[in-house]
Design a protein around this motif. Sequence first.
Motif, PDB file in Angstrom:
ATOM      1  N   ARG A 172      10.320 -27.889  38.377  1.00 47.85           N
ATOM      2  CA  ARG A 172      10.002 -26.760  37.511  1.00 47.85           C
ATOM      3  C   ARG A 172      11.211 -25.837  37.453  1.00 47.85           C
ATOM      4  O   ARG A 172      11.756 -25.452  38.482  1.00 47.85           O
ATOM      5  CB  ARG A 172       8.819 -25.978  38.075  1.00 47.85           C
ATOM      6  CG  ARG A 172       7.505 -26.715  37.946  1.00 47.85           C
ATOM      7  CD  ARG A 172       6.410 -25.919  38.599  1.00 47.85           C
ATOM      8  NE  ARG A 172       5.174 -26.683  38.719  1.00 47.85           N
ATOM      9  CZ  ARG A 172       4.206 -26.679  37.814  1.00 47.85           C
ATOM     10  NH1 ARG A 172       4.352 -25.988  36.710  1.00 47.85           N
ATOM     11  NH2 ARG A 172       3.116 -27.386  38.012  1.00 47.85           N
ATOM     12  N   ARG A 213       3.978 -21.610  34.432  1.00 51.80           N
ATOM     13  CA  ARG A 213       3.093 -21.570  35.593  1.00 51.80           C
ATOM     14  C   ARG A 213       3.702 -20.714  36.708  1.00 51.80           C
ATOM     15  O   ARG A 213       3.026 -19.912  37.338  1.00 51.80           O
ATOM     16  CB  ARG A 213       2.879 -23.008  36.090  1.00 51.80           C
ATOM     17  CG  ARG A 213       2.072 -23.144  37.336  1.00 51.80           C
ATOM     18  CD  ARG A 213       0.708 -23.738  37.038  1.00 51.80           C
ATOM     19  NE  ARG A 213      -0.074 -23.857  38.261  1.00 51.80           N
ATOM     20  CZ  ARG A 213      -0.890 -22.922  38.703  1.00 51.80           C
ATOM     21  NH1 ARG A 213      -1.037 -21.808  38.021  1.00 51.80           N
ATOM     22  NH2 ARG A 213      -1.563 -23.095  39.808  1.00 51.80           N
ATOM     23  N   GLU A 257       3.703 -17.022  35.758  1.00 51.58           N
ATOM     24  CA  GLU A 257       2.352 -16.460  35.849  1.00 51.58           C
ATOM     25  C   GLU A 257       1.989 -16.173  37.310  1.00 51.58           C
ATOM     26  O   GLU A 257       1.442 -15.122  37.628  1.00 51.58           O
ATOM     27  CB  GLU A 257       1.357 -17.455  35.242  1.00 51.58           C
ATOM     28  CG  GLU A 257       0.028 -16.821  34.940  1.00 51.58           C
ATOM     29  CD  GLU A 257      -0.987 -17.845  34.511  1.00 51.58           C
ATOM     30  OE1 GLU A 257      -0.609 -18.987  34.204  1.00 51.58           O
ATOM     31  OE2 GLU A 257      -2.177 -17.487  34.504  1.00 51.58           O
ATOM     32  N   GLU A 307      -9.201 -19.542  36.264  1.00 50.27           N
ATOM     33  CA  GLU A 307      -8.533 -20.235  35.167  1.00 50.27           C
ATOM     34  C   GLU A 307      -9.435 -21.286  34.538  1.00 50.27           C
ATOM     35  O   GLU A 307      -9.040 -21.967  33.609  1.00 50.27           O
ATOM     36  CB  GLU A 307      -7.239 -20.894  35.683  1.00 50.27           C
ATOM     37  CG  GLU A 307      -6.176 -19.864  35.999  1.00 50.27           C
ATOM     38  CD  GLU A 307      -5.028 -20.432  36.789  1.00 50.27           C
ATOM     39  OE1 GLU A 307      -5.067 -21.624  37.126  1.00 50.27           O
ATOM     40  OE2 GLU A 307      -4.107 -19.663  37.079  1.00 50.27           O
TER      41      GLU A 307
END
Lengths: 317, 258
Positions: free
Chosen positions: B90, B96, B99, B202
């Motif tokens: 990543r 993600r 966040e 979520e």
Amino acid sequence: MSDFKMIAFTSFPQYQETFKTPVFEEDGDEMDLDENGFLESDELKLAWPGESLTSAQAYMRGHGTYVDNDEVIASVAGVVERVNKLITVRPVRTRYNPEVGDLVVGRITEVQARRWKVEANSRQEAVLMLSSVNLPGGVQRRKLESDELQMRMFFEEGDLLVAEVQAFFGDGTMSLHTRSLSYGKLRNGQLITVPPNLVRRLKSHFISLPCGVDLILGLNGYIWISKHVKENEREGEEGFDAEAVYSNRNDNIDDSTRIAISRVANIISVLASYSVPLTDTILLEAYEWSVEQEGDPKDLLQDHVGETLVTTVTARG
Amino acid sequence: MTSRIEILNAGGYRSDGRRQFELRTIEIDFSPHGSNSDGSATISHGLTQVSVSVFGPREAKMRSQTFHDRANINIELNIAPFSAGERRKRGRGDKRVLELVQTLKSTFEPVIQMSLYPRSQIDIYVQVLQQDGGLLQACINATTLALANAGIPLFDLVCAVTGGVHSTSPLLDLTQLEENDLPNVTIAVMPRSGKMALVSMETRLHVDRFEEIFRLAGEASTVIHGEIKRAVKETTANLVDAMQPGKSSAGTNAENEY
């Protein structure tokens, strides 16, 4: 160091229908909150964030605490201290909290207009004003424009210096001064960093070990270990020699002194990793012990040697 | 789509052998992983492992980021490519990650006493080493521990826990396997006041189930708080003990309690 592991296997045997807001439960080991008994015993009281200490009606809150709902509550993990009605919590591990008169070792990070910025392990960078340093050509004289222009002649970015905390600015930034012949630029040695609370306030923070090594124990946890400079060879008051005071060149350091310096440096880093407070007597004893062992300075960094050193020294102390 | 593994079998056991309300093993380690961090902590919830280093309060690198009346909190999070079952790298701008950072920041801003350090910066570096569900929960708990270890004033030790629901039976501390299949919610509690620092969901969850899970997770957080408190207490006692050789101090007592 303080590493440890623990294993907990926790379970919820039954699910309770009635739910209360998760309030942390008081253990049996809680501090004695009794009006009279509070902190009366000699035993050290420990606290951690969110730990309720006492009523805010009867006591005043000091550093490391806050008041909520008429209770004094700890905000850091550490030792509870009480002076009359004032409750403070001294954290076990934290950055350096400067006080006026403290001796610190720092590193120049920035040259600004009429001031240097100094990194000294504090929450903000310290300030060294041009007016707070000794200038060439007499200790007491006005600062000229030419001095402002050649500030890098005195201190450059990356230079290490020893100074005293002179005052604080409104926002808590500390202002340093080097207006003494024992303060100023550092050379002929090496820097070691330890947690600041390991350096206690001593009568003198300039220590000369008999092995030909000088130590400067900065209260901010920065320690300067250097070759011993004889008293009469120091840059004297009369002939204040700017060349020598602000010199960037090391003297010649012979091999035995280099070994002694690394030995002291390794001793300090070993003691610091075991959280042993540093004093001149402990350092001296540790040095003697290490010489007795007839090993290289680098042997000290081995775990078992370090452990023996610490147990020997602390047992004697 | 249903998974081949039963989430909760007839005997009331989950896929990893736990009961419904059983938490995974918690391991806490304060040993410093950098040379010069001010505080550090590694926490494992079962196979999820997160390591956090805290630097500061210190001079801000960028002066434009400072506030004149409080500290600036800078959080950086990195998920190791090898942390999950499937190798995946990543980047910094990964949604993600961003966040998670934002969630951590909003959880800790009300908890850290920032007004004590004007113009300073507190850097929190989060490193995810292993992922097996409950990532946010592990990040929050590790950050709390590292902040306490760094001696940064906190209003409380924030504790986070995940809860989920399998048909009608609630579960706690979900693994990756369970998290993929079940609606779940992560909460962070300030145990002293009982206030919620974070509620994050979520997935979709039936409104009738929410309250039950929410309450259950609240209770579970007190257990996590017990572990966190115990770890902080023990390391404090050890440090205090080391600082005064020869003296019998509270350290020995604290160790005897357990």
